[in-house]
Write a protein that holds these residues in place. Sequence first.
Motif, PDB file in Angstrom:
ATOM      1  N   MET A   1      21.916  82.162  -1.045  1.00  0.00           N
ATOM      2  CA  MET A   1      22.686  81.127  -1.736  1.00  0.00           C
ATOM      3  C   MET A   1      22.567  79.808  -0.969  1.00  0.00           C
ATOM      4  SD  MET A   1      26.593  81.401  -2.997  1.00  0.00           S
ATOM      5  CE  MET A   1      27.711  80.203  -2.338  1.00  0.00           C
ATOM      6  N   ALA A   2      22.242  78.755  -1.665  1.00  0.00           N
ATOM      7  CA  ALA A   2      22.108  77.439  -1.035  1.00  0.00           C
ATOM      8  C   ALA A   2      23.478  76.923  -0.596  1.00  0.00           C
ATOM      9  CB  ALA A   2      21.468  76.465  -2.014  1.00  0.00           C
ATOM     10  N   HIS A   3      23.506  76.337   0.572  1.00  0.00           N
ATOM     11  CA  HIS A   3      24.755  75.768   1.070  1.00  0.00           C
ATOM     12  C   HIS A   3      24.920  74.367   0.506  1.00  0.00           C
ATOM     13  CE1 HIS A   3      25.365  79.096   3.730  1.00  0.00           C
ATOM     14  NE2 HIS A   3      24.164  78.945   4.247  1.00  0.00           N
ATOM     15  N   PRO A   4      26.099  74.065  -0.006  1.00  0.00           N
ATOM     16  CA  PRO A   4      26.292  72.758  -0.631  1.00  0.00           C
ATOM     17  C   PRO A   4      26.257  71.616   0.382  1.00  0.00           C
ATOM     18  CG  PRO A   4      28.370  73.949  -0.543  1.00  0.00           C
ATOM     19  CD  PRO A   4      27.305  74.885  -0.046  1.00  0.00           C
ATOM     20  N   SER A   5      25.639  70.530  -0.037  1.00  0.00           N
ATOM     21  CA  SER A   5      25.625  69.306   0.758  1.00  0.00           C
ATOM     22  C   SER A   5      26.137  68.178  -0.132  1.00  0.00           C
ATOM     23  CB  SER A   5      24.209  68.997   1.232  1.00  0.00           C
ATOM     24  OG  SER A   5      23.734  70.022   2.074  1.00  0.00           O
ATOM     25  N   TYR A   6      26.997  67.339   0.428  1.00  0.00           N
ATOM     26  CA  TYR A   6      27.600  66.256  -0.341  1.00  0.00           C
ATOM     27  C   TYR A   6      28.149  65.204   0.603  1.00  0.00           C
ATOM     28  CZ  TYR A   6      31.663  69.178   0.761  1.00  0.00           C
ATOM     29  OH  TYR A   6      32.596  69.942   1.420  1.00  0.00           O
ATOM     30  N   VAL A   7      28.516  64.064   0.035  1.00  0.00           N
ATOM     31  CA  VAL A   7      29.142  62.984   0.787  1.00  0.00           C
ATOM     32  C   VAL A   7      30.516  62.724   0.190  1.00  0.00           C
ATOM     33  CG1 VAL A   7      29.054  60.516   1.348  1.00  0.00           C
ATOM     34  CG2 VAL A   7      26.961  61.898   1.456  1.00  0.00           C
ATOM     35  N   ALA A   8      31.543  62.816   1.021  1.00  0.00           N
ATOM     36  CA  ALA A   8      32.906  62.470   0.590  1.00  0.00           C
ATOM     37  C   ALA A   8      33.105  60.983   0.874  1.00  0.00           C
ATOM     38  CB  ALA A   8      33.924  63.304   1.336  1.00  0.00           C
ATOM     39  N   LEU A   9      33.695  60.276  -0.084  1.00  0.00           N
ATOM     40  CA  LEU A   9      33.814  58.818  -0.025  1.00  0.00           C
ATOM     41  C   LEU A   9      35.252  58.392  -0.306  1.00  0.00           C
ATOM     42  CD1 LEU A   9      32.519  55.847  -0.378  1.00  0.00           C
ATOM     43  CD2 LEU A   9      32.295  56.474  -2.775  1.00  0.00           C
ATOM     44  N   ASP A  10      35.685  57.349   0.403  1.00  0.00           N
ATOM     45  CA  ASP A  10      36.999  56.775   0.124  1.00  0.00           C
ATOM     46  C   ASP A  10      36.957  55.274   0.380  1.00  0.00           C
ATOM     47  OD1 ASP A  10      39.961  57.332  -0.463  1.00  0.00           O
ATOM     48  OD2 ASP A  10      40.052  56.091   1.342  1.00  0.00           O
ATOM     49  N   LEU A 162      37.561  74.178  -2.079  1.00  0.00           N
ATOM     50  CA  LEU A 162      37.472  74.341  -3.537  1.00  0.00           C
ATOM     51  C   LEU A 162      36.142  74.964  -3.963  1.00  0.00           C
ATOM     52  CD1 LEU A 162      39.016  70.940  -4.671  1.00  0.00           C
ATOM     53  CD2 LEU A 162      40.070  73.197  -4.901  1.00  0.00           C
ATOM     54  N   LEU A 163      35.065  74.555  -3.317  1.00  0.00           N
ATOM     55  CA  LEU A 163      33.742  75.053  -3.694  1.00  0.00           C
ATOM     56  C   LEU A 163      33.586  76.551  -3.427  1.00  0.00           C
ATOM     57  CD1 LEU A 163      31.391  72.108  -2.623  1.00  0.00           C
ATOM     58  CD2 LEU A 163      32.063  72.789  -4.950  1.00  0.00           C
ATOM     59  N   GLN A 164      34.443  77.107  -2.584  1.00  0.00           N
ATOM     60  CA  GLN A 164      34.392  78.550  -2.314  1.00  0.00           C
ATOM     61  C   GLN A 164      34.776  79.365  -3.549  1.00  0.00           C
ATOM     62  OE1 GLN A 164      36.767  78.909   1.249  1.00  0.00           O
ATOM     63  NE2 GLN A 164      35.037  78.371   2.551  1.00  0.00           N
ATOM     64  N   HIS A 165      35.393  78.725  -4.532  1.00  0.00           N
ATOM     65  CA  HIS A 165      35.787  79.394  -5.779  1.00  0.00           C
ATOM     66  C   HIS A 165      34.670  79.399  -6.818  1.00  0.00           C
ATOM     67  CE1 HIS A 165      40.127  79.655  -4.800  1.00  0.00           C
ATOM     68  NE2 HIS A 165      39.881  78.549  -4.105  1.00  0.00           N
ATOM     69  N   TYR A 166      33.548  78.769  -6.503  1.00  0.00           N
ATOM     70  CA  TYR A 166      32.461  78.605  -7.476  1.00  0.00           C
ATOM     71  C   TYR A 166      31.163  79.177  -6.928  1.00  0.00           C
ATOM     72  CZ  TYR A 166      35.790  75.554  -9.760  1.00  0.00           C
ATOM     73  OH  TYR A 166      36.910  75.077 -10.378  1.00  0.00           O
ATOM     74  N   PRO A 167      30.253  79.605  -7.838  1.00  0.00           N
ATOM     75  CA  PRO A 167      28.990  80.179  -7.373  1.00  0.00           C
ATOM     76  C   PRO A 167      28.112  79.185  -6.610  1.00  0.00           C
ATOM     77  CG  PRO A 167      29.097  80.196  -9.795  1.00  0.00           C
ATOM     78  CD  PRO A 167      30.394  79.659  -9.290  1.00  0.00           C
ATOM     79  N   SER A 168      28.178  77.897  -6.974  1.00  0.00           N
ATOM     80  CA  SER A 168      27.359  76.889  -6.293  1.00  0.00           C
ATOM     81  C   SER A 168      27.879  75.493  -6.617  1.00  0.00           C
ATOM     82  CB  SER A 168      25.901  77.000  -6.738  1.00  0.00           C
ATOM     83  OG  SER A 168      25.793  76.627  -8.104  1.00  0.00           O
ATOM     84  N   LEU A 169      27.478  74.551  -5.797  1.00  0.00           N
ATOM     85  CA  LEU A 169      27.798  73.153  -6.075  1.00  0.00           C
ATOM     86  C   LEU A 169      27.122  72.726  -7.376  1.00  0.00           C
ATOM     87  CD1 LEU A 169      28.960  70.358  -5.438  1.00  0.00           C
ATOM     88  CD2 LEU A 169      27.035  69.987  -3.887  1.00  0.00           C
ATOM     89  N   GLU A 170      25.915  73.224  -7.616  1.00  0.00           N
ATOM     90  CA  GLU A 170      25.184  72.892  -8.846  1.00  0.00           C
ATOM     91  C   GLU A 170      25.984  73.303 -10.084  1.00  0.00           C
ATOM     92  OE1 GLU A 170      23.707  74.317  -6.086  1.00  0.00           O
ATOM     93  OE2 GLU A 170      22.836  72.374  -5.563  1.00  0.00           O
ATOM     94  N   SER A 171      26.625  74.474 -10.022  1.00  0.00           N
ATOM     95  CA  SER A 171      27.426  74.921 -11.173  1.00  0.00           C
ATOM     96  C   SER A 171      28.617  74.000 -11.399  1.00  0.00           C
ATOM     97  CB  SER A 171      27.880  76.377 -10.992  1.00  0.00           C
ATOM     98  OG  SER A 171      28.789  76.486  -9.911  1.00  0.00           O
TER      99      SER A 171
END
Length: 186
Positions: A1-10, A162-171
């Motif tokens: 399973m691919a590990h999600p990568s993202y940028v949090a912004l504020d 939150l992402l732990q509740h989903y199969p992937s960031l892509e989903s």
Amino acid sequence: MAHPSYVALDFETANYKRTSICSVGMVKVVNHELTETFYTLVNPKDFFATKNIAIHGIHSEDVQNAPDFSYVYPYMLQFIESLPVVAHNAAFDMSVLHASIKAHQFETPDLTYFCSYQLSKKTVATQRNGLKHMMQYYNLDFHGHHDALNDAKACAMITYRLLQHYPSLESVLRVYGKNLQDKDVL
């Protein structure tokens, strides 16, 4: 399973105008790790409303020697690369980004984003889903709400949970993702 990568912004703003960015904070998450942060004060070249100062504590004299958005923006894009962006209340942060891009007559980037606030409402049963409440829900330390970098870190931690509740960031992006270039998004 691919590990999600993202940028949090504020963003924090000097006044009610979406073009009055006075600070930006970003956190890069790669393979479940916070790998990099980005923070700067920004000179909005505009007035500071008492209400906004009361929220974030930034005054006009604090940003007097800070770069303006036109200087900071290319560095933001470089930091984000092609990663999806998440914000807690993306409707606000993305409208601030979009308005500032338009005001400086920059081209709108092909940027995918999603909202951790909206995702939390769909994912966990809590009475309130604000940043502070979600930090408490997940029993995470919170240091300095309405500091752009601290809020970006908080958003990154909440998104990770939150992402732990989903199969992937892509989903998640297939259902909740939006693109800054879409006219109907903002």
